[in-house]
Design an enzyme around this catalytic site. Sequence first.
Site, PDB file in Angstrom:
ATOM      1  N   GLY A  15       0.753  -1.181  -0.178  1.00 60.73           N
ATOM      2  CA  GLY A  15       0.082  -0.022  -0.058  1.00 60.73           C
ATOM      3  C   GLY A  15       0.796   1.349  -0.132  1.00 60.73           C
ATOM      4  N   ALA A  16       1.976   1.082  -0.536  1.00 59.97           N
ATOM      5  CA  ALA A  16       2.973   2.199  -0.367  1.00 59.97           C
ATOM      6  C   ALA A  16       2.909   3.093  -1.386  1.00 59.97           C
ATOM      7  CB  ALA A  16       4.408   1.605  -0.346  1.00 59.97           C
ATOM      8  N   SER A 128      -7.355  -0.323  12.644  1.00 58.85           N
ATOM      9  CA  SER A 128      -8.344   1.264  12.727  1.00 58.85           C
ATOM     10  C   SER A 128      -8.990   1.002  14.016  1.00 58.85           C
ATOM     11  CB  SER A 128      -9.237   0.716  11.715  1.00 58.85           C
ATOM     12  OG  SER A 128     -10.433   1.696  11.756  1.00 58.85           O
ATOM     13  N   TYR A 141     -16.125  -3.558   7.013  1.00 61.30           N
ATOM     14  CA  TYR A 141     -14.854  -2.914   7.318  1.00 61.30           C
ATOM     15  C   TYR A 141     -14.434  -3.370   8.604  1.00 61.30           C
ATOM     16  CZ  TYR A 141     -11.075   0.526   7.665  1.00 61.30           C
ATOM     17  OH  TYR A 141     -10.099   1.254   7.933  1.00 61.30           O
ATOM     18  N   ALA A 143     -15.473  -5.751  10.419  1.00 59.27           N
ATOM     19  CA  ALA A 143     -15.315  -7.230  10.445  1.00 59.27           C
ATOM     20  C   ALA A 143     -13.776  -7.510  10.017  1.00 59.27           C
ATOM     21  CB  ALA A 143     -15.996  -8.064   9.585  1.00 59.27           C
ATOM     22  N   ILE A 174      -7.596   9.899   9.492  1.00 58.16           N
ATOM     23  CA  ILE A 174      -6.344  10.351   8.712  1.00 58.16           C
ATOM     24  C   ILE A 174      -6.709  10.827   7.311  1.00 58.16           C
ATOM     25  CG2 ILE A 174      -4.068   9.759   8.110  1.00 58.16           C
ATOM     26  CD1 ILE A 174      -4.749   9.108  11.339  1.00 58.16           C
TER      27      ILE A 174
HETATM   28  N1  NAD Z   1      -7.357   6.994   6.456  1.00 60.91           N
HETATM   29  C1  NAD Z   1      -7.853   6.678   7.509  1.00 60.91           C
HETATM   30  O1  NAD Z   1      -8.612   7.503   8.369  1.00 60.91           O
HETATM   31  C2  NAD Z   1      -7.546   5.161   8.127  1.00 60.91           C
HETATM   32  C3  NAD Z   1      -8.170   4.828   9.321  1.00 60.91           C
HETATM   33  C4  NAD Z   1      -8.020   3.833   9.777  1.00 60.91           C
HETATM   34  C5  NAD Z   1      -7.329   2.909   9.278  1.00 60.91           C
HETATM   35  N2  NAD Z   1      -6.780   3.062   7.712  1.00 60.91           N
HETATM   36  C6  NAD Z   1      -6.117   1.916   7.204  1.00 60.91           C
HETATM   37  O2  NAD Z   1      -4.914   2.264   6.919  1.00 60.91           O
HETATM   38  C7  NAD Z   1      -4.342   1.735   5.617  1.00 60.91           C
HETATM   39  C8  NAD Z   1      -3.668   2.674   4.448  1.00 60.91           C
HETATM   40  O3  NAD Z   1      -5.185   3.450   4.340  1.00 60.91           O
HETATM   41  P1  NAD Z   1      -4.639   4.998   3.639  1.00 60.91           P
HETATM   42  O4  NAD Z   1      -5.732   5.832   4.496  1.00 60.91           O
HETATM   43  O5  NAD Z   1      -3.676   5.360   3.369  1.00 60.91           O
HETATM   44  O6  NAD Z   1      -5.641   4.719   2.408  1.00 60.91           O
HETATM   45  P2  NAD Z   1      -5.153   5.059   0.745  1.00 60.91           P
HETATM   46  O7  NAD Z   1      -6.267   4.677  -0.237  1.00 60.91           O
HETATM   47  O8  NAD Z   1      -4.339   6.196   0.585  1.00 60.91           O
HETATM   48  O9  NAD Z   1      -3.802   4.003   0.669  1.00 60.91           O
HETATM   49  C9  NAD Z   1      -4.162   2.585   0.556  1.00 60.91           C
HETATM   50  C10 NAD Z   1      -3.542   1.819  -0.567  1.00 60.91           C
HETATM   51  O10 NAD Z   1      -3.739   0.431  -0.599  1.00 60.91           O
HETATM   52  C11 NAD Z   1      -3.659   0.014  -1.988  1.00 60.91           C
HETATM   53  N3  NAD Z   1      -4.597  -1.072  -2.173  1.00 60.91           N
HETATM   54  C12 NAD Z   1      -5.702  -1.198  -2.226  1.00 60.91           C
HETATM   55  N4  NAD Z   1      -6.110  -2.190  -2.552  1.00 60.91           N
HETATM   56  C13 NAD Z   1      -5.141  -3.010  -2.842  1.00 60.91           C
HETATM   57  C14 NAD Z   1      -4.555  -4.241  -3.479  1.00 60.91           C
HETATM   58  N5  NAD Z   1      -5.911  -5.218  -3.487  1.00 60.91           N
HETATM   59  N6  NAD Z   1      -3.470  -4.656  -3.707  1.00 60.91           N
HETATM   60  C15 NAD Z   1      -2.505  -3.511  -3.561  1.00 60.91           C
HETATM   61  N7  NAD Z   1      -2.675  -2.645  -3.088  1.00 60.91           N
HETATM   62  C16 NAD Z   1      -3.985  -2.085  -2.685  1.00 60.91           C
HETATM   63  C17 NAD Z   1      -4.252   1.519  -2.592  1.00 60.91           C
HETATM   64  O11 NAD Z   1      -3.727   1.408  -4.219  1.00 60.91           O
HETATM   65  C18 NAD Z   1      -3.541   2.688  -2.085  1.00 60.91           C
HETATM   66  O12 NAD Z   1      -2.466   2.999  -2.404  1.00 60.91           O
HETATM   67  C19 NAD Z   1      -5.623   1.163   5.244  1.00 60.91           C
HETATM   68  O13 NAD Z   1      -5.588  -0.383   5.668  1.00 60.91           O
HETATM   69  C20 NAD Z   1      -6.816   1.708   6.032  1.00 60.91           C
HETATM   70  O14 NAD Z   1      -7.812   0.553   6.030  1.00 60.91           O
HETATM   71  C21 NAD Z   1      -7.115   4.338   7.294  1.00 60.91           C
END
Ligand code: NAD
Length: 238
Positions: A15-16, A128, A141, A143, A174
């Site tokens: 997810g980078a 989360s 989500y 779950a 975030i």
């Molecule tokens: N943003 C928030 O408020 C928040 C809160 C709690 C948890 N999270 C968790 O943090 C993590 C990162 O989220 P973020 O906010 O940076 O979101 P984001 O959408 O900016 O980043 C998530 C990344 O995951 C990649 N991704 C998704 N499905 C994929 C797949 N099948 N294969 C490869 N890559 C895939 C996407 O392309 C994206 O670059 C997630 O697990 C999210 O559930 C985010």
Amino acid sequence: MTAGRLDGRAALVTGAGSGIGLATAKRLAADGARVLTTDRAGDVDIVADVTEPGINAKLVAEAEARLGGLDIVVACAGITGMQPLDGHDDAFFDTMMAVNVTAVFRLMRDALPLLERSPHGRIILIGSVMSSFGEAGMTAYSASKHAVLGMTRSVAAEVGASGVTVNCIQPGAIDTPMTAPAFAAMPEFRQRWIDKAALGRLGQPEDIADVAAFLASDDARFMSGHGLFVDGGATQRH
Ligand SMILES: NC(=O)c1ccc[n+]([C@@H]2O[C@H](COP(=O)([O-])OP(=O)(O)OC[C@H]3O[C@@H](n4cnc5c(N)ncnc54)[C@H](O)[C@@H]3O)[C@@H](O)[C@H]2O)c1
């Protein structure tokens, strides 16, 4: 910055390409780690979908080939979404579990042999606040994120003897491309999270990345099995 504290360490970050994963990859690198980045999109070393069968083993093999081993795995790839239970479709639920749970399980399983060879193996998962709580419309989500915390605890217990630690960061709201559309469409939802947070603001990706870097470092060597709320105090208020 804590330059040098991850010198010599090899890291794999999923997810980078965006948000928290992008900030985490940058922070680990700033602390001295060599980082292999992957995502299904974005400017990363390997473009891949984490749900593809066998892909996690391939990513781990690439880490070994390019970095000579693996000390740190950070699983940031994830998706979110809301659907009421009434009419909730199977595919939505299944996709949420495939990305947020099954791919994370496979990554841990496939990375473990290399992590066990490291004197400071680290697994860092991104759960989360929904790993501990629920919200209307968030059945799939929450779950999936409860599962992430459950896996953290079980894998920590299982692999501790080898010295590998396993922890789960539980972000609050975030400001990332994941939340941007919902915050833009529902400003009151955005404001609700700002008001909930004791610190009175949304989190930034770096707020999570910095905690990930701490967990990756020797400073966190005796921490394992934890879910750490990094939410500006939002969940600790009455
Ligand atoms: N943003 C928030 O408020 C928040 C809160 C709690 C948890 N999270 C968790 O943090 C993590 C990162 O989220 P973020 O906010 O940076 O979101 P984001 O959408 O900016 O980043 C998530 C990344 O995951 C990649 N991704 C998704 N499905 C994929 C797949 N099948 N294969 C490869 N890559 C895939 C996407 O392309 C994206 O670059 C997630 O697990 C999210 O559930 C985010």
